[in-house]
Design an enzyme around this catalytic site. Structure first.
Site, PDB file in Angstrom:
ATOM      1  N   ASN A 207     -52.341  33.723  21.731  1.00 24.67           N
ATOM      2  CA  ASN A 207     -53.778  33.691  21.431  1.00 24.67           C
ATOM      3  C   ASN A 207     -54.120  34.836  20.489  1.00 24.67           C
ATOM      4  OD1 ASN A 207     -54.455  36.111  23.077  1.00 24.67           O
ATOM      5  ND2 ASN A 207     -53.716  34.792  24.735  1.00 24.67           N
ATOM      6  N   LYS A 286     -33.531  25.819  18.975  1.00 23.57           N
ATOM      7  CA  LYS A 286     -34.685  25.361  18.197  1.00 23.57           C
ATOM      8  C   LYS A 286     -34.813  23.848  18.309  1.00 23.57           C
ATOM      9  CE  LYS A 286     -36.679  25.572  13.609  1.00 23.57           C
ATOM     10  NZ  LYS A 286     -36.391  25.449  12.201  1.00 23.57           N
TER      11      LYS A 286
END
Ligand code: CTP
Length: 400
Positions: A207, A286
Site C-alpha cells: 500500500n 516467478k
C-alpha cells in the site's frame, strides 16, 4: 524547549561539504541558523552557499571590522541557544579541550555559555588516537554532547569510525537537546510503514504508506528518553536517532516481531498500514504469463491476515495501546467503531481523502478518539508535531 537559535561552527574537514544540507535540515525544523567557519573549512564549503541557505551573513575572520560592527564574536556566542560543531575535526576538538582561542570558531566556542554539540569527522586512526580520545573524554566531562562519528568508507580511503553523522540525524540530535526525559524508563514499541504480501518470487501486494508518521512517533519517543523499538514495514526512511529498528515485510512477520517485543513494552503504537489480506498461496518462483491461455485473466485468492492491534489489545494489561485509523468517509463514526472493535486506549484517526495530509506527505490532520466518546480534532501539523501531541496525551493518560 527546543533550542531555537543554532550557531553552526564548521571546521576544515571534507565533511564540511555537507554543511549546507545540515543548515537546510535545521531550518526545516524551524531553527534559526548562523554559520561560522574556520579558514580551512572555507576551502571545502563556500561561505556564499552557507549564506544563501542560512539567510545570514557567514563569518570566518575574528577581526572582520565590518562584520564585528553588526554582531561581534561575543555577540554571536551569546546569540546561540546551542552551538553545533559539524564537522568537528581532531584539531578543533584538541583546541576546545585546551581552551585555545586563536580564531573566530575557537573563540566563540570558548566564550559561549550555550550547550555545545559536536559531530566529529576524521580519519579512523586520528579518531582512535589516544590524544583524540582523551580530548573527547575531557569535552564530555565538561558536558559537551557528541553525535557520531559513524563507521563506513572514509574520504581518505580508510574504512572505520570517522564519518560525520548524516545531516538529518544531526538535526534530530539538535532537536533532542534540552528535551526533558519524560518517557525515561518506558519501553515504546512502534510499528510503521506498509506491509508487503508476497504473490510470487518477484511480486507483492502493498500500500502507499510511507512510514513517515510512525517514524516521527519513534523519533519523538526517543527524544523524550524512552527505550524505543521500531518495527518497520516497507519504507525507505532512515532509522531515527536512538531507535532500535527491526525490518519486516509481511503482516505475519510484523505480528511475530510485535509479539516477541510485547512483554517488555509499556507503550505500543500501531501506526503501520497492515495489509488486511495476503495471497492464499505464494509461488516461490516467478509466475509466467506464458503458462496461461492467451488473454486469460488471473484470479488471486486472498486470505485474511490476523489483526495484530486487536490481538495485543486483548492482553494489554497496564500497557497503553494506541491504534491508527485511516478512513476515507465518515471518519469520526468509523474511528469510534474501530476503537471498540480493536479494544485499544486511543485511536488516532485521519481522513485519507484529503491530499494535504496523511499518506506519503509530511503533514497530518488527525483526530484523537477516546473510549469515553470524546473526540479531539488537531489542526494540520507536521508529523513530528502530531507525534509530540500524541505523547503529551499518552503521558497524561499514564499519569492517571
Ligand atoms: N491493524 C493491525 N493488524 C491488521 C490490520 C490493522 O494491527 N491486520 C492495525 C493498524 O496498524 C492500525 C489499526 O489496526 O493501527 C487500524 O488499521 P486500519 O487499516 O485503519 O483498519 P482495519 O482494521 O484494517 O479496518 P478497515 O480496513 O476495514 O478500515
Amino acid at each position: 524547549m527546543d533550542p531555537r537559535r543554532i550557531l553552526l561552527a564548521i571546521s576544515g574537514g571534507i565533511a564540511a561539504y555537507k554543511a549546507p544540507e545540515l543548515v537546510r535540515s535545521l531550518r526545516r525544523a524551524d531553527h534559526l541558523v548562523r554559520c561560522v567557519l574556520t579558514p580551512e573549512a572555507s576551502r571545502f564549503v563556500s561561505p556564499l552557499s552557507l549564506q544563501a541557505v542560512s539567510g545570514h551573513s557567514v563569518r570566518s575572520d575574528l577581526f572582520d571590522a565590518g562584520e564585528e560592527g553588526k554582531i561581534d564574536h561575543i555577540g554571536l556566542a551569546d546569540w546561540a541557544d546551542l552551538v553545533l560543531v559539524a564537522p568537528a575535526t581532531a584539531n578543533l576538538m584538541a583546541k576546545m579541550a585546551q581552551g585555545l582561542a586563536d580564531d573566530l570558531v575557537s573563540t566563540v566556542l570558548l566564550a559561549t555559555r550555550a550547550p555545545i554539540l559536536v559531530a566529529p569527522a576524521m580519519n579512523v586512526n586520528m579518531w582512535s588516537h589516544p590524544a583524540t580520545q582523551s580530548n573527547l573524554a575531557t569535552l564530555r566531562g565538561r558536558g559537551v554532547s557528541v553525535i557520531g562519528p559513524d563507521a563506513g568508507e572514509l574520504a581518505c580511503g580508510w574504512e572505520g569510525l570517522g564519518r560525520m553523522s548524516d545531516p538529518g540525524v544531526i538535526a534530530e540530535a539538535v532537536a533532542a537537546q534540552g528535551v526533558p526525559p519524560t518517557l525515561a524508563g518506558a519501553r515504546v514499541l512502534v510499528t510503521a510503514g506498509g506491509t508487503s504480501e508476497a504473490i510470487d518470487a518477484v511480486r507483492s501486494i502493498s500500500n502507499r504508506s510511507s512510514g513517515k508518521m510512525g517514524f516521527a512517533i519513534a523519533s519523538e519517543a526517543a527524544r523524550r528518553g524512552a527505550d524505543v523499538v521500531l518495527v518497520a514495514g516497507v519504507t525507505s526512511l532512515p532509522t531515527p536517532l536512538g531507535v532500535r529498528r527491526v525490518d519486516v515485510q509481511s503482516a505475519l512477520e510484523m505480528r511475530e516481531t510485535v509479539l516477541a517485543e510485547f512483554d517488555e513494552a509499556s507503550i505500543i503504537i500501531k501506526a503501520a498500514a497492515v495489509a488486511d489480506f495476503r495471497p492464499a498461496e505464494v509461488s516461490d518462483r516467478k509466475i509466467k504469463k506464458e503458462e496461461l491461455a492467451e488473454g486469460a485473466s488471473m484470479t488471486l485468492e486472498l486470505v485474511q491476515n490476523p489483526d495484530i492491534l486487536r490481538e495485543i489489545s486483548a492482553r494489554k494489561g497496564d500497557r497503553t495501546v494506541v491504534g491508527f485509523a485511516a478512513e476515507s468517509e465518515d471518519v469520526v463514526a468509523a474511528a469510534k467503531r474501530k476503537l471498540v472493535r480493536k479494544g485499544c486506549d486511543l485511536i488516532v484517526a485521519n481522513d485519507i481523502s484529503r491530499n494535504d495530509a496523511g499518506f506519503d506527505v509530511d503533514e497530518n490532520a488527525v483526530l484523537f478518539v477516546w473510549p469515553n466518546g470524546e473526540v479531539e480534532e488537531l489542526p494540520l501539523l507536521p508529523k513530528p508535531g502530531v507525534a509530540a501531541q500524541l505523547f503529551d496525551r499518552i503521558e497524561k493518560l499514564r499519569e492517571g
